[in-house]
Design a protein around this motif. Structure first.
Motif, mmCIF file in Angstrom:
data_model
loop_
_atom_site.group_PDB
_atom_site.id
_atom_site.type_symbol
_atom_site.label_atom_id
_atom_site.label_comp_id
_atom_site.label_asym_id
_atom_site.label_seq_id
_atom_site.Cartn_x
_atom_site.Cartn_y
_atom_site.Cartn_z
ATOM 1 N N GLY A 155 12.662 13.936 13.575
ATOM 2 C CA GLY A 155 13.612 12.947 14.066
ATOM 3 C C GLY A 155 13.967 13.246 15.500
ATOM 4 O O GLY A 155 13.763 14.362 15.977
ATOM 5 N N PRO A 156 14.508 12.268 16.216
ATOM 6 C CA PRO A 156 14.921 12.509 17.604
ATOM 7 C C PRO A 156 16.093 13.470 17.673
ATOM 8 O O PRO A 156 16.744 13.763 16.656
ATOM 9 C CB PRO A 156 15.309 11.115 18.096
ATOM 10 N N SER A 157 16.373 13.979 18.860
ATOM 11 C CA SER A 157 17.514 14.875 19.046
ATOM 12 C C SER A 157 18.792 14.166 18.613
ATOM 13 O O SER A 157 18.999 12.986 18.914
ATOM 14 C CB SER A 157 17.622 15.292 20.518
ATOM 15 N N ALA A 186 19.611 13.516 15.515
ATOM 16 C CA ALA A 186 19.436 12.699 14.314
ATOM 17 C C ALA A 186 20.099 13.302 13.091
ATOM 18 O O ALA A 186 20.287 12.620 12.087
ATOM 19 C CB ALA A 186 17.946 12.491 14.040
ATOM 20 N N LYS A 214 19.042 16.592 11.828
ATOM 21 C CA LYS A 214 18.087 17.458 11.119
ATOM 22 C C LYS A 214 18.683 18.835 10.827
ATOM 23 O O LYS A 214 18.637 19.318 9.690
ATOM 24 C CB LYS A 214 16.812 17.611 11.957
ATOM 25 N N HIS A 246 9.579 19.180 15.710
ATOM 26 C CA HIS A 246 9.441 18.069 16.649
ATOM 27 C C HIS A 246 7.976 17.782 16.933
ATOM 28 O O HIS A 246 7.650 16.896 17.721
ATOM 29 C CB HIS A 246 10.150 18.403 17.970
ATOM 30 N N LEU A 266 11.146 10.989 7.994
ATOM 31 C CA LEU A 266 11.686 10.684 9.315
ATOM 32 C C LEU A 266 13.188 10.448 9.179
ATOM 33 O O LEU A 266 13.628 9.646 8.349
ATOM 34 C CB LEU A 266 11.011 9.451 9.910
ATOM 35 N N GLU A 272 16.581 9.455 11.320
ATOM 36 C CA GLU A 272 17.054 8.858 12.565
ATOM 37 C C GLU A 272 18.507 8.428 12.406
ATOM 38 O O GLU A 272 18.849 7.743 11.442
ATOM 39 C CB GLU A 272 16.182 7.661 12.952
ATOM 40 N N ASP A 273 19.331 8.867 13.345
ATOM 41 C CA ASP A 273 20.759 8.520 13.339
ATOM 42 C C ASP A 273 21.400 8.818 11.988
ATOM 43 O O ASP A 273 22.201 8.041 11.464
ATOM 44 C CB ASP A 273 20.944 7.041 13.692
ATOM 45 N N PHE A 314 10.332 5.420 16.740
ATOM 46 C CA PHE A 314 10.225 6.879 16.799
ATOM 47 C C PHE A 314 9.006 7.358 16.024
ATOM 48 O O PHE A 314 8.262 8.223 16.489
ATOM 49 C CB PHE A 314 11.491 7.533 16.236
ATOM 50 N N VAL A 330 5.928 6.980 18.065
ATOM 51 C CA VAL A 330 5.804 8.019 19.092
ATOM 52 C C VAL A 330 5.247 9.299 18.474
ATOM 53 O O VAL A 330 4.353 9.942 19.030
ATOM 54 C CB VAL A 330 7.165 8.283 19.768
ATOM 55 N N VAL A 331 5.773 9.675 17.319
ATOM 56 C CA VAL A 331 5.286 10.869 16.618
ATOM 57 C C VAL A 331 3.797 10.739 16.302
ATOM 58 O O VAL A 331 3.028 11.687 16.461
ATOM 59 C CB VAL A 331 6.088 11.089 15.319
#
Length: 364
Positions: free
Chosen positions: A42-44, A46, A48, A202, A216, A218-219, A239, A242-243
Motif C-alpha cells: 500500500g502507499p505510505s 495506508a 500497513k 513496497h 492491497l 489503501e487509506d 496504486f 503502479v505496483v
C-alpha cells in the motif's frame, strides 16, 4: 473474509482490525492459511504498519479481533500481551542485543522458552547455518554488516517457531544486492519453517518471490486481495497498477469504441459502459510534434491508438526515464538519451502511439 468480520474456518491467522489514530481510521480484514506467506502492499500512510502493530498486540483494538489459530488474542473484551501471542514482529531494524554475540542473540529467545544453554546454543548455530552465516556465531552485531544483522534477526525470529511471523519491510534498508540475498534466503526458509507469515513490503519483487497471496491496503481499507499473479495481472486501483508496472486508464465503451481523453481504441466485443484499459508502458511509443506545439496535431491523421497528450512529469527508473503524460494519464518508458534528444519536459505536447494488440479491456 467472512461477512461481518466473522472467524475464517481453518485460518492460522484471522484479523479484522478497526481502530482510529490521530484522525486516521483503519478498518481492514485479512486471513492466512497455516504456513502461508501473505504480502501486504500500500502507499505510505495506508495503515500497513498499524495493521501489523494491532496483530502483534502493540496496539489494542477497540473493535474487531485478532485470532491466532483457534485462540482469540485480541477483541473488544480481551487483549493478550504481545509476548504471549505466539507472534513475532520484525522490522527494518532487527533490534539485536549489541552486547551479545550472534549465537547468543538467537539463543536468547530459545532460553526464554525453557531450553537449556547447550541445546539453545546448538540450535542457534543450526539457524546461523540455515540463514547463510556459518561460523558467525561469536561475532557481535557491531561486527556484522546490515544484511548479516538482518539474517541474524530473522534466524532469531524463526528459531522460536512463532505461530505467526510479521515482517515490516525487512529489506528496505538494505542495498539491492544484499536485499536480493536476504530475499533468496527467505524464499528458502519461510516454507521450510512452516510459519504463517505476513509480509509488508513496497516492492512487488518481494510479493512475487515470497508470497502466495497479495493484499492491497489503501487509506486504511483493503482494496484488492487475491493470488499475487491475479492482483498483478488485473489491478483494481491506480496504486495496484503502479505496483504491477501497468498503465490503468479508466474510460468508457460507446458505439464499439473505448475512449479516454484523446485515446480511442476498438472495443473488440467489450460491453458498453465504463471499462479499464491495461497495458505496459513499453507498449507506447512517443514522438514530438512537427512544430513542437499542440497545433501540430491538427495536421496528423489519428489512427486507432494514436493521440496527442502533454508531458506532466519525468521520473527516473532503473532502465531509463518514465515519461508521464496527461489527457489521459499514461506512462511511457524511454531511454534517458532519447528523452534528452527529444527535449522532453513538463508541459511539452507529444504524439503517442499505443499497440492496440497489447491492451486488455476489463469492466471498471
Amino acid at each position: 473474509m467472512a461477512a461481518g468480520g466473522s472467524a475464517v474456518s481453518g485460518a492460522a491467522l484471522d484479523v479484522h482490525a478497526v481502530l482510529e489514530r490521530r484522525g486516521f481510521t483503519l478498518d481492514a480484514a485479512l486471513a492466512a492459511r497455516p504456513g502461508e506467506t501473505l504480502a501486504v502492499m500500500g502507499p505510505s500512510g495506508a495503515g500497513k504498519s498499524t495493521l501489523l502493530a494491532a496483530i502483534a498486540g502493540v496496539l489494542r483494538l477497540p473493535r474487531g479481533h485478532v485470532r491466532v489459530g483457534e485462540r482469540i488474542v485480541s477483541d473488544r473484551r480481551s487483549h493478550i500481551a504481545p509476548q504471549r501471542r505466539g507472534v513475532v514482529l520484525l522490522g527494518q531494524d532487527p533490534h539485536l542485543f549489541p552486547h551479545l554475540s550472534a549465537r547468543d542473540n538467537i539463543a536468547f529467545g530459545l532460553r526464554a522458552r525453557g531450553l537449556d544453554r547447550a541445546h539453545a546454543g546448538a540450535e542457534a548455530d543450526e539457524w546461523l547455518w540455515r540463514v547463510g552465516l556459518p561460523g558467525s556465531g561469536p561475532h557481535r552485531p557491531g561486527e556484522l554488516s546490515g544484511g548479516q544483522q538482518q539474517r541474524v534477526g530473522l534466524a532469531r525470529a524463526l528459531a522460536t517457531r512463532p505461530a505467526v511471523l510479521l515482517l515490516d519491510e525487512p529489506l528496505t534498508a538494505l542495498d539491492p544486492e544484499t536485499a536480493g540475498g536476504v530475499r533468496a534466503m527467505l524464499a528458502e526458509q519461510l516454507p521450510a519453517a512452516h510459519t504463517t507469515t505476513v509480509l509488508v513490503t513496497h516492492d512487488a519483487v518481494d510479493a512475487a518471490a515470497l508470497a502466495e497471496t497479495l493484499v492491497l491496503l489503501e487509506d486504511g481499507r483493503v482494496t484488492q486481495r487475491g493470488t499475487v499473479r491475479d492482483v498483478l495481472t488485473a489491478p483494481a486501483t491506480a496504486f495496484g497498477a503502479v505496483v504491477a508496472g501497468l498503465n490503468r486508464v479508466v474510460g468508457a465503451v460507446v458505439d464499439g469504441w473505448w475512449r479516454a481523453g484523446g485515446l480511442a481504441l476498438p472495443a473488440r466485443g467489450a460491453a458498453a459502459g465504463d471499462a479499464v484499459a491495461l497495458f505496459r508502458p513499453g507498449a507506447v511509443r512517443l514522438d514530438t510534434l512537427p512544430d513542437g506545439t499542440g497545433t501540430g496535431a491538427l495536421r496528423l491523421a489519428a489512427a486507432p491508438g494514436e493521440w496527442v497528450g502533454r508531458v506532466s512529469r519525468l521520473e527516473q527508473t532503473v532502465a531509463g526515464i518514465r515519461v508521464h503524460t496527461a489527457e489521459p494519464a499514461v506512462a511511457v518508458d524511454l531511454p534517458a538519451d532519447l528523452v534528452a534528444e527529444l527535449g522532453l519536459a513538463a508541459g511539452r505536447p507529444v504524439r503517442l502511439r499505443l499497440d492496440v494488440d497489447a491492451v486488455r479491456l476489463l469492466p471498471a
